[in-house]
Write a protein that holds these residues in place. Sequence first.
Motif, PDB file in Angstrom:
ATOM      1  N   VAL A 130      -8.224   7.720  -7.143  1.00 55.01           N
ATOM      2  CA  VAL A 130      -8.742   6.363  -7.292  1.00 55.01           C
ATOM      3  C   VAL A 130      -7.584   5.439  -7.663  1.00 55.01           C
ATOM      4  O   VAL A 130      -6.833   5.717  -8.605  1.00 55.01           O
ATOM      5  CB  VAL A 130      -9.836   6.299  -8.376  1.00 55.01           C
ATOM      6  N   LEU A 131      -7.436   4.335  -6.934  1.00 57.46           N
ATOM      7  CA  LEU A 131      -6.336   3.404  -7.147  1.00 57.46           C
ATOM      8  C   LEU A 131      -6.874   2.044  -7.582  1.00 57.46           C
ATOM      9  O   LEU A 131      -7.899   1.580  -7.079  1.00 57.46           O
ATOM     10  CB  LEU A 131      -5.526   3.234  -5.854  1.00 57.46           C
ATOM     11  N   ASP A 132      -6.185   1.423  -8.505  1.00 56.81           N
ATOM     12  CA  ASP A 132      -6.548   0.094  -9.010  1.00 56.81           C
ATOM     13  C   ASP A 132      -5.884  -0.954  -8.120  1.00 56.81           C
ATOM     14  O   ASP A 132      -4.676  -1.189  -8.208  1.00 56.81           O
ATOM     15  CB  ASP A 132      -6.066  -0.032 -10.460  1.00 56.81           C
ATOM     16  N   ALA A 133      -6.674  -1.595  -7.260  1.00 59.73           N
ATOM     17  CA  ALA A 133      -6.117  -2.539  -6.289  1.00 59.73           C
ATOM     18  C   ALA A 133      -5.355  -3.676  -6.962  1.00 59.73           C
ATOM     19  O   ALA A 133      -4.354  -4.171  -6.421  1.00 59.73           O
ATOM     20  CB  ALA A 133      -7.225  -3.100  -5.404  1.00 59.73           C
ATOM     21  N   GLU A 134      -5.798  -4.090  -8.115  1.00 59.48           N
ATOM     22  CA  GLU A 134      -5.193  -5.243  -8.770  1.00 59.48           C
ATOM     23  C   GLU A 134      -3.789  -4.944  -9.301  1.00 59.48           C
ATOM     24  O   GLU A 134      -2.962  -5.851  -9.416  1.00 59.48           O
ATOM     25  CB  GLU A 134      -6.082  -5.712  -9.918  1.00 59.48           C
ATOM     26  N   ASN A 135      -3.502  -3.676  -9.591  1.00 61.04           N
ATOM     27  CA  ASN A 135      -2.247  -3.358 -10.275  1.00 61.04           C
ATOM     28  C   ASN A 135      -1.366  -2.329  -9.568  1.00 61.04           C
ATOM     29  O   ASN A 135      -0.218  -2.152  -9.956  1.00 61.04           O
ATOM     30  CB  ASN A 135      -2.556  -2.841 -11.694  1.00 61.04           C
ATOM     31  N   VAL A 136      -1.885  -1.663  -8.543  1.00 71.01           N
ATOM     32  CA  VAL A 136      -1.166  -0.523  -7.981  1.00 71.01           C
ATOM     33  C   VAL A 136       0.220  -0.877  -7.447  1.00 71.01           C
ATOM     34  O   VAL A 136       1.170  -0.087  -7.568  1.00 71.01           O
ATOM     35  CB  VAL A 136      -2.012   0.173  -6.887  1.00 71.01           C
ATOM     36  N   LEU A 139      -8.632   8.713  -0.544  1.00 72.02           N
ATOM     37  CA  LEU A 139      -8.092   7.638  -1.387  1.00 72.02           C
ATOM     38  C   LEU A 139      -9.133   6.539  -1.523  1.00 72.02           C
ATOM     39  O   LEU A 139      -9.627   6.010  -0.524  1.00 72.02           O
ATOM     40  CB  LEU A 139      -6.818   7.057  -0.757  1.00 72.02           C
ATOM     41  N   LEU A 140      -9.468   6.199  -2.767  1.00 75.60           N
ATOM     42  CA  LEU A 140     -10.374   5.080  -3.019  1.00 75.60           C
ATOM     43  C   LEU A 140      -9.547   3.918  -3.557  1.00 75.60           C
ATOM     44  O   LEU A 140      -8.970   4.014  -4.645  1.00 75.60           O
ATOM     45  CB  LEU A 140     -11.443   5.460  -4.039  1.00 75.60           C
ATOM     46  N   LEU A 141      -9.468   2.861  -2.795  1.00 75.42           N
ATOM     47  CA  LEU A 141      -8.786   1.647  -3.251  1.00 75.42           C
ATOM     48  C   LEU A 141      -9.828   0.810  -3.973  1.00 75.42           C
ATOM     49  O   LEU A 141     -10.580   0.062  -3.367  1.00 75.42           O
ATOM     50  CB  LEU A 141      -8.166   0.897  -2.073  1.00 75.42           C
ATOM     51  N   ASN A 142      -9.871   0.969  -5.292  1.00 75.22           N
ATOM     52  CA  ASN A 142     -10.948   0.426  -6.102  1.00 75.22           C
ATOM     53  C   ASN A 142     -10.623  -0.976  -6.625  1.00 75.22           C
ATOM     54  O   ASN A 142      -9.477  -1.418  -6.577  1.00 75.22           O
ATOM     55  CB  ASN A 142     -11.221   1.382  -7.268  1.00 75.22           C
ATOM     56  N   LYS A 143     -11.636  -1.656  -7.112  1.00 76.67           N
ATOM     57  CA  LYS A 143     -11.516  -2.995  -7.693  1.00 76.67           C
ATOM     58  C   LYS A 143     -11.031  -4.024  -6.660  1.00 76.67           C
ATOM     59  O   LYS A 143     -10.275  -4.949  -6.980  1.00 76.67           O
ATOM     60  CB  LYS A 143     -10.592  -2.985  -8.914  1.00 76.67           C
ATOM     61  N   THR A 144     -11.450  -3.841  -5.424  1.00 74.35           N
ATOM     62  CA  THR A 144     -11.008  -4.761  -4.372  1.00 74.35           C
ATOM     63  C   THR A 144     -11.587  -6.163  -4.559  1.00 74.35           C
ATOM     64  O   THR A 144     -11.103  -7.116  -3.931  1.00 74.35           O
ATOM     65  CB  THR A 144     -11.411  -4.230  -2.983  1.00 74.35           C
ATOM     66  N   ASP A 145     -12.610  -6.283  -5.396  1.00 72.31           N
ATOM     67  CA  ASP A 145     -13.167  -7.608  -5.671  1.00 72.31           C
ATOM     68  C   ASP A 145     -12.229  -8.465  -6.506  1.00 72.31           C
ATOM     69  O   ASP A 145     -12.449  -9.677  -6.650  1.00 72.31           O
ATOM     70  CB  ASP A 145     -14.511  -7.472  -6.393  1.00 72.31           C
ATOM     71  N   SER A 159      -7.316 -10.739  -3.231  1.00 73.47           N
ATOM     72  CA  SER A 159      -7.633 -11.496  -2.021  1.00 73.47           C
ATOM     73  C   SER A 159      -7.538 -10.591  -0.798  1.00 73.47           C
ATOM     74  O   SER A 159      -6.973  -9.492  -0.847  1.00 73.47           O
ATOM     75  CB  SER A 159      -6.669 -12.669  -1.861  1.00 73.47           C
ATOM     76  N   ASP A 160      -8.065 -11.058   0.337  1.00 74.17           N
ATOM     77  CA  ASP A 160      -7.980 -10.287   1.582  1.00 74.17           C
ATOM     78  C   ASP A 160      -6.529 -10.068   1.996  1.00 74.17           C
ATOM     79  O   ASP A 160      -6.164  -8.998   2.493  1.00 74.17           O
ATOM     80  CB  ASP A 160      -8.728 -11.016   2.699  1.00 74.17           C
ATOM     81  N   LYS A 161      -5.698 -11.077   1.775  1.00 73.62           N
ATOM     82  CA  LYS A 161      -4.278 -10.954   2.118  1.00 73.62           C
ATOM     83  C   LYS A 161      -3.601  -9.895   1.263  1.00 73.62           C
ATOM     84  O   LYS A 161      -2.821  -9.071   1.765  1.00 73.62           O
ATOM     85  CB  LYS A 161      -3.581 -12.308   1.929  1.00 73.62           C
ATOM     86  N   GLN A 162      -3.907  -9.909  -0.040  1.00 70.43           N
ATOM     87  CA  GLN A 162      -3.343  -8.889  -0.927  1.00 70.43           C
ATOM     88  C   GLN A 162      -3.835  -7.506  -0.530  1.00 70.43           C
ATOM     89  O   GLN A 162      -3.062  -6.530  -0.544  1.00 70.43           O
ATOM     90  CB  GLN A 162      -3.737  -9.188  -2.375  1.00 70.43           C
ATOM     91  N   LEU A 163      -5.103  -7.420  -0.178  1.00 67.89           N
ATOM     92  CA  LEU A 163      -5.677  -6.133   0.194  1.00 67.89           C
ATOM     93  C   LEU A 163      -4.959  -5.531   1.397  1.00 67.89           C
ATOM     94  O   LEU A 163      -4.665  -4.327   1.426  1.00 67.89           O
ATOM     95  CB  LEU A 163      -7.167  -6.306   0.498  1.00 67.89           C
ATOM     96  N   THR A 164      -4.646  -6.364   2.366  1.00 68.96           N
ATOM     97  CA  THR A 164      -3.917  -5.883   3.540  1.00 68.96           C
ATOM     98  C   THR A 164      -2.542  -5.352   3.158  1.00 68.96           C
ATOM     99  O   THR A 164      -2.114  -4.291   3.637  1.00 68.96           O
ATOM    100  CB  THR A 164      -3.769  -7.021   4.573  1.00 68.96           C
ATOM    101  N   SER A 165      -1.839  -6.072   2.285  1.00 69.83           N
ATOM    102  CA  SER A 165      -0.508  -5.639   1.835  1.00 69.83           C
ATOM    103  C   SER A 165      -0.588  -4.324   1.065  1.00 69.83           C
ATOM    104  O   SER A 165       0.257  -3.431   1.235  1.00 69.83           O
ATOM    105  CB  SER A 165       0.119  -6.713   0.941  1.00 69.83           C
ATOM    106  N   ILE A 166      -1.611  -4.190   0.229  1.00 68.35           N
ATOM    107  CA  ILE A 166      -1.778  -2.969  -0.562  1.00 68.35           C
ATOM    108  C   ILE A 166      -2.041  -1.779   0.348  1.00 68.35           C
ATOM    109  O   ILE A 166      -1.450  -0.702   0.178  1.00 68.35           O
ATOM    110  CB  ILE A 166      -2.934  -3.143  -1.570  1.00 68.35           C
ATOM    111  N   GLN A 167      -2.909  -1.958   1.315  1.00 70.16           N
ATOM    112  CA  GLN A 167      -3.224  -0.873   2.233  1.00 70.16           C
ATOM    113  C   GLN A 167      -1.989  -0.425   3.016  1.00 70.16           C
ATOM    114  O   GLN A 167      -1.774   0.772   3.226  1.00 70.16           O
ATOM    115  CB  GLN A 167      -4.348  -1.299   3.177  1.00 70.16           C
ATOM    116  N   LYS A 168      -1.171  -1.383   3.447  1.00 69.89           N
ATOM    117  CA  LYS A 168       0.062  -1.036   4.167  1.00 69.89           C
ATOM    118  C   LYS A 168       1.004  -0.241   3.275  1.00 69.89           C
ATOM    119  O   LYS A 168       1.636   0.725   3.727  1.00 69.89           O
ATOM    120  CB  LYS A 168       0.751  -2.309   4.666  1.00 69.89           C
TER     121      LYS A 168
END
Length: 338
Positions: free
Chosen positions: A126-132, A159-165, A168-177
């Motif tokens: 489980v990954l913390d999207a806000e801080n990973v 892999l669970l990319l958690n706390k995606t709420d 932002s969508d832009k940040q989420l794309t960067s994190i996934q990459k």
Amino acid sequence: MSKVPVIVLSGFLGSGKTTLLLRMLQDASAFNLTPAVLMNELGKQDVDGHLLQQASPNVNLAKLLDGCICCSKKSEISDSVKQLLARKPDIILIELTGVANPEEIVDALTEPLLLPRVKLHKVITVLDAENVLDYNSIFASDRELVHTLRRQIEVADLLLLNKTDLVSDKQLTSIQKAIRKSNERSLLLPTTHSRFDLELVFGPLVSQEPVASPAPVFNKRMQFQARKPAQPPHEPSSHPASFSRIRTLTLPIDEHVLLTQRIVDRYLAKWGATLLRAKGYLHLGPQRESVLMQYAGKRVNWQPASFESVPYLVLIGLDLDIEALQADWHQRLTASRD
């Protein structure tokens, strides 16, 4: 004798592992599975275990406190797993501390005494999207911890990319990459509150026919064989520690102290630069209302609880100045009496 499948829950401090574990326990009955849980906490006091037992009073639970089972507690894994196996569960869920390297736990499960009785089903990280994305820079001076966090991603089957709420969508794309640079093959699911369809995890366990299990395979990129001979009990592990600068502190709280949320919030705000995680059961205000406080990623969450024992606060952080933390806490509590 069929082997009991094991699911390992990994991920850094405050990512949402316990939230996921609670959901898995609640939903296991829908798949006709009886789970058992091995839970490890860094602090001397148990916070998450109380939360689990409150939500699932009849859960088969073994707890290892005050240390990480990939390091100081590794010799106790076999005994704890055997204790759970005696209760004849359909599945064992192992929740690691936030600074544990999951591959070392899987290595421990290949002990000759366990190998005929358990099999690895999945490693879920489980990954913390806000801080990973910030972890590498925050922990740059702690090579062991950086290595551990990287391996948590690399060796995961899911892999669970958690706390995606919280991004932002832009940040989420960067994190996934960024995550895909470390693990390009495993399923990656964006989640909030660690929610996803547990059919992905539990479904195969219900539908599969019992078959002879091959030698344990940990991911397609790693092959683990049984270690021979077994490691003698209490012998230090040959693996390097998964972390080197993480410290924990448990602060007991006198029942006669008038503790308020404001006192706790200000205390956490002052030490937030070094605190990675804080949690505890507290009694607040003149009515001594019981609450569970959780601090992670610089966010504080308060929720009602039914905890009636002596309250306490557990702090986990980087290079914690134990004496300064204790002195500051004592000073704040003393001032509350005046």
